[in-house]
Design an enzyme around this catalytic site. Structure first.
Site, PDB file in Angstrom:
ATOM      1  N   ASN A  36       0.862  -1.182   0.000  1.00  0.00           N
ATOM      2  CA  ASN A  36       0.000   0.000   0.000  1.00  0.00           C
ATOM      3  C   ASN A  36       0.902   1.238   0.000  1.00  0.00           C
ATOM      4  OD1 ASN A  36      -1.787   2.050   0.418  1.00  0.00           O
ATOM      5  ND2 ASN A  36      -2.490   1.364   2.446  1.00  0.00           N
ATOM      6  N   TRP A  37       1.014   1.850  -1.171  1.00  0.00           N
ATOM      7  CA  TRP A  37       1.916   3.001  -1.309  1.00  0.00           C
ATOM      8  C   TRP A  37       1.326   4.300  -0.759  1.00  0.00           C
ATOM      9  CZ3 TRP A  37       4.789   2.800  -6.729  1.00  0.00           C
ATOM     10  CH2 TRP A  37       5.735   1.768  -6.675  1.00  0.00           C
ATOM     11  N   LYS A  38       0.046   4.242  -0.372  1.00  0.00           N
ATOM     12  CA  LYS A  38      -0.624   5.451   0.160  1.00  0.00           C
ATOM     13  C   LYS A  38      -0.387   6.640  -0.789  1.00  0.00           C
ATOM     14  CE  LYS A  38      -0.250   3.378   4.657  1.00  0.00           C
ATOM     15  NZ  LYS A  38      -0.327   3.526   6.080  1.00  0.00           N
ATOM     16  N   HIS A  87      -9.900   1.458   4.597  1.00  0.00           N
ATOM     17  CA  HIS A  87      -8.645   1.754   5.291  1.00  0.00           C
ATOM     18  C   HIS A  87      -8.876   2.873   6.309  1.00  0.00           C
ATOM     19  CE1 HIS A  87      -4.514   2.823   6.111  1.00  0.00           C
ATOM     20  NE2 HIS A  87      -4.163   1.665   5.585  1.00  0.00           N
ATOM     21  N   GLU A 145      -7.146   5.320   7.095  1.00  0.00           N
ATOM     22  CA  GLU A 145      -6.817   6.668   6.606  1.00  0.00           C
ATOM     23  C   GLU A 145      -7.932   7.213   5.707  1.00  0.00           C
ATOM     24  OE1 GLU A 145      -2.946   5.557   5.186  1.00  0.00           O
ATOM     25  OE2 GLU A 145      -2.246   5.400   7.249  1.00  0.00           O
ATOM     26  N   GLU A 184      -6.178  -4.297  10.574  1.00  0.00           N
ATOM     27  CA  GLU A 184      -5.171  -3.253  10.744  1.00  0.00           C
ATOM     28  C   GLU A 184      -5.512  -2.409  11.971  1.00  0.00           C
ATOM     29  OE1 GLU A 184      -3.251  -2.256   6.569  1.00  0.00           O
ATOM     30  OE2 GLU A 184      -4.774  -0.846   7.139  1.00  0.00           O
ATOM     31  N   GLY A 189       2.019   2.774  11.036  1.00  0.00           N
ATOM     32  CA  GLY A 189       3.047   3.816  10.983  1.00  0.00           C
ATOM     33  C   GLY A 189       3.709   4.148  12.315  1.00  0.00           C
ATOM     34  N   SER A 208       2.730  -1.574  10.645  1.00  0.00           N
ATOM     35  CA  SER A 208       4.161  -1.597  11.000  1.00  0.00           C
ATOM     36  C   SER A 208       4.885  -2.893  10.659  1.00  0.00           C
ATOM     37  CB  SER A 208       4.341  -1.273  12.491  1.00  0.00           C
ATOM     38  OG  SER A 208       3.974   0.068  12.735  1.00  0.00           O
ATOM     39  N   GLY A 227       2.689  -0.891   4.448  1.00  0.00           N
ATOM     40  CA  GLY A 227       2.716   0.524   4.056  1.00  0.00           C
ATOM     41  C   GLY A 227       4.145   0.974   3.821  1.00  0.00           C
ATOM     42  N   GLY A 228       4.689   1.706   4.802  1.00  0.00           N
ATOM     43  CA  GLY A 228       6.016   2.309   4.678  1.00  0.00           C
ATOM     44  C   GLY A 228       7.086   1.385   4.116  1.00  0.00           C
TER      45      GLY A 228
HETATM   46  P1  13P Z   1       2.583   0.845   7.808  1.00  0.00           P
HETATM   47  O1  13P Z   1       3.131  -0.475   7.293  1.00  0.00           O
HETATM   48  O2  13P Z   1       3.344   2.017   7.285  1.00  0.00           O
HETATM   49  O3  13P Z   1       2.399   0.826   9.278  1.00  0.00           O
HETATM   50  O4  13P Z   1       1.118   0.986   7.165  1.00  0.00           O
HETATM   51  C1  13P Z   1       0.228  -0.071   7.261  1.00  0.00           C
HETATM   52  C2  13P Z   1      -0.940   0.197   6.428  1.00  0.00           C
HETATM   53  O5  13P Z   1      -1.645   1.171   6.595  1.00  0.00           O
HETATM   54  C3  13P Z   1      -1.222  -0.761   5.354  1.00  0.00           C
HETATM   55  O6  13P Z   1      -2.454  -0.530   4.750  1.00  0.00           O
END
Ligand code: 13P
Length: 250
Positions: free
Chosen positions: A11-13, A99, A101, A168, A174, A211, A232-233
């Site tokens: 997930n590159w957000k 999600h 976010e 999640e 994050g 994370s 994510g990250g």
């Molecule tokens: P992180 O891996 O950056 O914590 O993000 C997780 C996430 O939101 C995956 O959808």
């Protein structure tokens, strides 16, 4: 036991530009080796990179998905939005919905339910995210919140063939903080029970997100209820993503 058919969702957000597409080169290479062929790797970049990634991964084992869509199935005067069938039309096969976010930006359980229905109608596979906030967790409301997210989010949906659920916990996203093994098993088993109650819900697989990195992945893969990860990250740099993938395969 082997787990070489796990899901790895990147997930590159709201990160990445055209140059970021190159970072898939080594992941593409990896998917060609026998050991990793059964993996399901899904890149979910921002809308702006969907087309380039779809072209780049054509005829490969990698799939591409979007990170959200409008809840309306049809075309319409909704400036700034895209619907599920537009996403399918350019060749994406997956979509992340629910999600946390996106929930912060206004996606509530009811709206997410509309979005899931329109994505399924468009023949997209849905990665449906659920999870409690820190406030929910500290007031012992985790089960209550997850139950509502699942039951309202999946209301009047009978076909679960194209649904994947991702657990999640919002407080883990994050932050570098992970739920304990006991906590993870408890919450994932709870989600499992909710899904099992639904007609055809037994086959829905559950992923974990929050994370995930190359240091904690080994321990996470020991939890048998987790069938893959949404990263994510750590998915933004190919090296980190590849490390995660390699370390999860036993
Ligand atoms: P992180 O891996 O950056 O914590 O993000 C997780 C996430 O939101 C995956 O959808």
């Amino acid at each position: 036991m082997t787990n070489n058919n796990m899901y790895f969702v990147a997930n590159w957000k709201m990160f990445g530009n055209l140059r970021s597409i190159k970072s898939t080169n080594n992941v593409l290479k990896l998917t060609k080796s026998k050991k990793f062929q059964k993996l399901r790797i899904i890149y979910c970049p921002p809308y702006t990179l969907l087309d380039a990634l779809i072209k780049k991964t054509k005829n490969s084992k990698i799939s591409v998905g979007a990170q959200n869509c409008h809840y309306k199935s049809d075309y319409g005067a909704y400036t700034g939005f895209v619907n599920a069938k537009m996403i399918k039309n350019i060749g994406a096969n997956y979509i992340i919905l629910g999600h946390s976010e996106a929930r912060i930006e206004g996606d509530d359980d009811k709206k997410i339910n509309f979005k899931i229905k329109s994505a399924l109608d468009a023949k997209l596979k849905v990665i449906f995210c659920v999870g409690e906030s820190l406030k929910n967790k500290n007031s012992n409301k985790t089960s209550q919140v997850i139950k509502k997210q699942i039951n309202v989010g999946l209301k009047k949906i009978n076909n679960y063939k194209n649904i994947i659920v991702a657990y999640e916990p919002v407080w883990s996203i994050g932050t570098g903080i992970l739920p304990s093994k006991i906590e993870l098993e408890k919450n994932i088993n709870f989600i499992r029970k909710l899904l099992n109650k639904k007609k055809n819900g037994k086959k829905v697989i559950i992923l974990y997100g929050g994370s995930v990195n190359s240091y904690n992945i080994k321990n996470l893969t020991k939890i048998s209820q987790i069938k893959g990860f949404i990263v994510g990250g750590a998915s933004l740099k190919a090296k980190n993503f590849i490390d995660i993938i390699k370390k999860s395969i036993i």
